[in-house]
Design a protein around this motif. Structure first.
Motif, PDB file in Angstrom:
ATOM      1  N   GLU A 223       0.829  -1.210   0.000  1.00  0.00           N
ATOM      2  CA  GLU A 223       0.000   0.000   0.000  1.00  0.00           C
ATOM      3  C   GLU A 223       0.857   1.250   0.000  1.00  0.00           C
ATOM      4  OE1 GLU A 223      -3.474   0.233   2.711  1.00  0.00           O
ATOM      5  OE2 GLU A 223      -2.822  -1.755   3.387  1.00  0.00           O
ATOM      6  N   VAL A 224       1.993   1.176   0.679  1.00  0.00           N
ATOM      7  CA  VAL A 224       2.882   2.327   0.797  1.00  0.00           C
ATOM      8  C   VAL A 224       3.757   2.460  -0.443  1.00  0.00           C
ATOM      9  CG1 VAL A 224       4.729   3.385   2.166  1.00  0.00           C
ATOM     10  CG2 VAL A 224       2.895   2.099   3.306  1.00  0.00           C
ATOM     11  N   VAL A 225       4.401   1.384  -0.842  1.00  0.00           N
ATOM     12  CA  VAL A 225       5.393   1.441  -1.916  1.00  0.00           C
ATOM     13  C   VAL A 225       4.732   1.536  -3.285  1.00  0.00           C
ATOM     14  CG1 VAL A 225       7.298   0.191  -3.022  1.00  0.00           C
ATOM     15  CG2 VAL A 225       7.097   0.211  -0.522  1.00  0.00           C
ATOM     16  N   GLY A 226       3.623   0.813  -3.479  1.00  0.00           N
ATOM     17  CA  GLY A 226       2.962   0.833  -4.786  1.00  0.00           C
ATOM     18  C   GLY A 226       3.924   0.467  -5.894  1.00  0.00           C
ATOM     19  N   ASP A 227       3.915   1.274  -6.977  1.00  0.00           N
ATOM     20  CA  ASP A 227       4.841   1.029  -8.090  1.00  0.00           C
ATOM     21  C   ASP A 227       6.104   1.876  -7.956  1.00  0.00           C
ATOM     22  OD1 ASP A 227       3.880   3.551  -8.597  1.00  0.00           O
ATOM     23  OD2 ASP A 227       3.363   3.168 -10.693  1.00  0.00           O
ATOM     24  N   GLY A 228       6.308   2.442  -6.753  1.00  0.00           N
ATOM     25  CA  GLY A 228       7.459   3.321  -6.547  1.00  0.00           C
ATOM     26  C   GLY A 228       8.721   2.605  -6.127  1.00  0.00           C
ATOM     27  N   GLY A 229       8.680   1.264  -6.045  1.00  0.00           N
ATOM     28  CA  GLY A 229       9.860   0.505  -5.665  1.00  0.00           C
ATOM     29  C   GLY A 229       9.747  -0.914  -6.175  1.00  0.00           C
ATOM     30  N   ILE A 230      10.635  -1.763  -5.695  1.00  0.00           N
ATOM     31  CA  ILE A 230      10.636  -3.174  -6.068  1.00  0.00           C
ATOM     32  C   ILE A 230      10.122  -3.986  -4.896  1.00  0.00           C
ATOM     33  CG2 ILE A 230      12.043  -5.132  -6.813  1.00  0.00           C
ATOM     34  CD1 ILE A 230      14.067  -3.138  -7.928  1.00  0.00           C
ATOM     35  N   LEU A 231       9.088  -4.787  -5.123  1.00  0.00           N
ATOM     36  CA  LEU A 231       8.539  -5.658  -4.090  1.00  0.00           C
ATOM     37  C   LEU A 231       9.038  -7.082  -4.326  1.00  0.00           C
ATOM     38  CD1 LEU A 231       4.854  -4.341  -4.064  1.00  0.00           C
ATOM     39  CD2 LEU A 231       6.638  -3.844  -2.374  1.00  0.00           C
ATOM     40  N   PHE A 232       9.342  -7.782  -3.216  1.00  0.00           N
ATOM     41  CA  PHE A 232       9.855  -9.142  -3.336  1.00  0.00           C
ATOM     42  C   PHE A 232       9.238 -10.041  -2.274  1.00  0.00           C
ATOM     43  CE2 PHE A 232      12.524  -7.256  -0.126  1.00  0.00           C
ATOM     44  CZ  PHE A 232      12.862  -8.294   0.734  1.00  0.00           C
ATOM     45  N   ASN A 233       9.270 -11.327  -2.533  1.00  0.00           N
ATOM     46  CA  ASN A 233       8.811 -12.324  -1.566  1.00  0.00           C
ATOM     47  C   ASN A 233       9.785 -12.327  -0.386  1.00  0.00           C
ATOM     48  OD1 ASN A 233       8.259 -14.627  -0.058  1.00  0.00           O
ATOM     49  ND2 ASN A 233       8.020 -15.967  -1.826  1.00  0.00           N
ATOM     50  N   PRO A 234       9.344 -11.929   0.817  1.00  0.00           N
ATOM     51  CA  PRO A 234      10.280 -11.764   1.930  1.00  0.00           C
ATOM     52  C   PRO A 234      10.902 -13.063   2.435  1.00  0.00           C
ATOM     53  CG  PRO A 234       8.031 -11.505   2.695  1.00  0.00           C
ATOM     54  CD  PRO A 234       7.962 -11.580   1.202  1.00  0.00           C
ATOM     55  N   LYS A 235      10.398 -14.193   1.963  1.00  0.00           N
ATOM     56  CA  LYS A 235      10.973 -15.472   2.383  1.00  0.00           C
ATOM     57  C   LYS A 235      11.860 -16.084   1.301  1.00  0.00           C
ATOM     58  CE  LYS A 235       7.229 -16.501   5.617  1.00  0.00           C
ATOM     59  NZ  LYS A 235       6.192 -17.479   6.049  1.00  0.00           N
ATOM     60  N   ALA A 236      11.987 -15.392   0.182  1.00  0.00           N
ATOM     61  CA  ALA A 236      12.782 -15.900  -0.941  1.00  0.00           C
ATOM     62  C   ALA A 236      14.140 -15.205  -0.965  1.00  0.00           C
ATOM     63  CB  ALA A 236      12.037 -15.690  -2.256  1.00  0.00           C
TER      64      ALA A 236
END
Length: 364
Positions: free
Chosen positions: A302-315
């Protein structure tokens, strides 16, 4: 409009997300508002809000602490009863006056920042002390501010009856890249940045260490810069076992201007947390002009949106690949920095304060 803020959070922390939230709200109240903040004196001064009409009622603690606590409770109870307030907005789930929320005589609003005590109760609240206090506040409140849609959904999951009185008011960041050009020191080598607490249950710092160890093995000049509390024994041992002792630079304390510079000068800010009620650091990083690499979990998207890179935190492998790619992709970093700047403009403390005041007015 007369508003009473029970300042328990200012007794508990010098700085922090919750106190920063209330400071920004109170500072932005209309000039006609008359806020009163009760607080408990501490030698290291908290960052209290400023407002032309603010009344700070600070109790000077003394020894022995058992007697001081009793006297303090009576003092704040007397203060609360001698004035007529339009709104009561406590800063936490415990009151300096020692009263229960059911005893509150004024329209009551509370802010729920997250549900970490419920989600990680076995380690964060094994006796249920905070959970019970939070439940009492939720049941007594006329309105409940939730700092993200994810927090609101989690609240309703645990307390379904709260749905009708829960509303979302996002947080924001006042950080600016303009703060970041001072003389403060930054690592001499290229670095990734981690900022904040490292609570083992959900901050997921281990994953970052494991991913960075793989990055360090192929990129001999890259450092990891960590801002926060000193490493504990278990962390020191893990860092040594991963052969990262010389590859991590640690700053225990950093002023806002120093932190802004650390953000701006980094290759990227990494936020691997498994759970956040909101997550201000990604906004700070985007505002200061660096790439945000953040976990695709809880409220963080909700915060980052398309403004950063999101990743699977367990990968761990996914995070490793992202960090390696960013080292050699200056054009990609520039593109993400621009998108991050646009994203953080969607959040503002002025908007949050205006939404809060509108609720105050509807209840007063």
């Amino acid at each position: 409009m007369k508003i009473l803020y029970d300042g328990q959070i200012y007794a508990d922390q010098i700085t922090g997300g919750i106190s920063r939230y209330f400071t920004n709200i109170i500072t932005r109240l209309p000039q006609t508002a008359q806020p009163t903040l009760t607080a408990s004196y501490r030698k290291r001064k908290s960052n209290y809000p400023t407002h032309p009409n603010l009344k700070l009622q600070e109790f000077p603690d003394f020894r022995p602490s058992r007697i001081a606590h009793s006297v303090r409770s009576h003092y704040f109870r007397w203060l609360n009863e001698r004035q007529s307030f339009d709104i009561f907005h406590p800063t936490y789930y415990f009151l300096l006056a020692g009263e229960t929320f059911s005893q509150t005589k004024h329209p009551l609003v509370i802010t729920v920042c997250d549900m970490i005590h419920e989600l990680f109760s076995s380690t964060l609240d094994p006796k249920g002390y905070t959970i019970r206090a939070k439940q009492a506040a939720i049941e007594a409140a006329d309105t409940i501010f939730c700092i993200s849609e994810n927090t609101k959904n989690d609240l309703i999951k645990y307390f379904p009856a709260a749905e009708s009185k829960a509303i979302v008011t996002y947080l924001a960041s006042e950080f600016s890249s303009e703060w970041s050009y001072g003389t403060e020191a930054t690592p001499a080598q290229p670095y990734f940045l981690y900022v904040g607490g490292r609570t083992k249950e959900y901050k997921n710092f281990d994953t970052l260490l494991l991913a960075f160890a793989k990055v360090a093995s192929t990129s001999p000049d890259i450092l990891l810069c960590v801002v926060g509390a000193p490493f504990n024994n278990a962390e020191q041992q893990q860092i040594a076992e991963l052969r990262l002792t010389e590859r991590i630079q640690h700053y225990r304390n950093a002023s806002d201007t120093h932190l802004a510079k650390l953000y701006r000068c980094s290759i990227a800010f990494v936020y691997p947390s498994l759970y956040e009620g909101f997550g201000i650091p990604p906004l700070e990083a985007m505002a200061c002009g660096t790439v945000v690499v953040a976990a695709n979990s809880s409220s963080i998207p909700e915060v980052v949106g398309d403004g950063g890179i999101l990743f699977n935190p367990k990968a761990i492998g996914d995070l490793t690949d992202i960090l390696l790619d960013l080292i050699d992709s200056p054009t990609k970093r520039d593109r993400l920095i621009t998108k991050g700047h646009d994203r953080c403009q969607q959040f503002s403390w002025d908007k949050t304060a205006a939404q809060t005041v509108a609720v105050y007015q509807s209840l007063s």
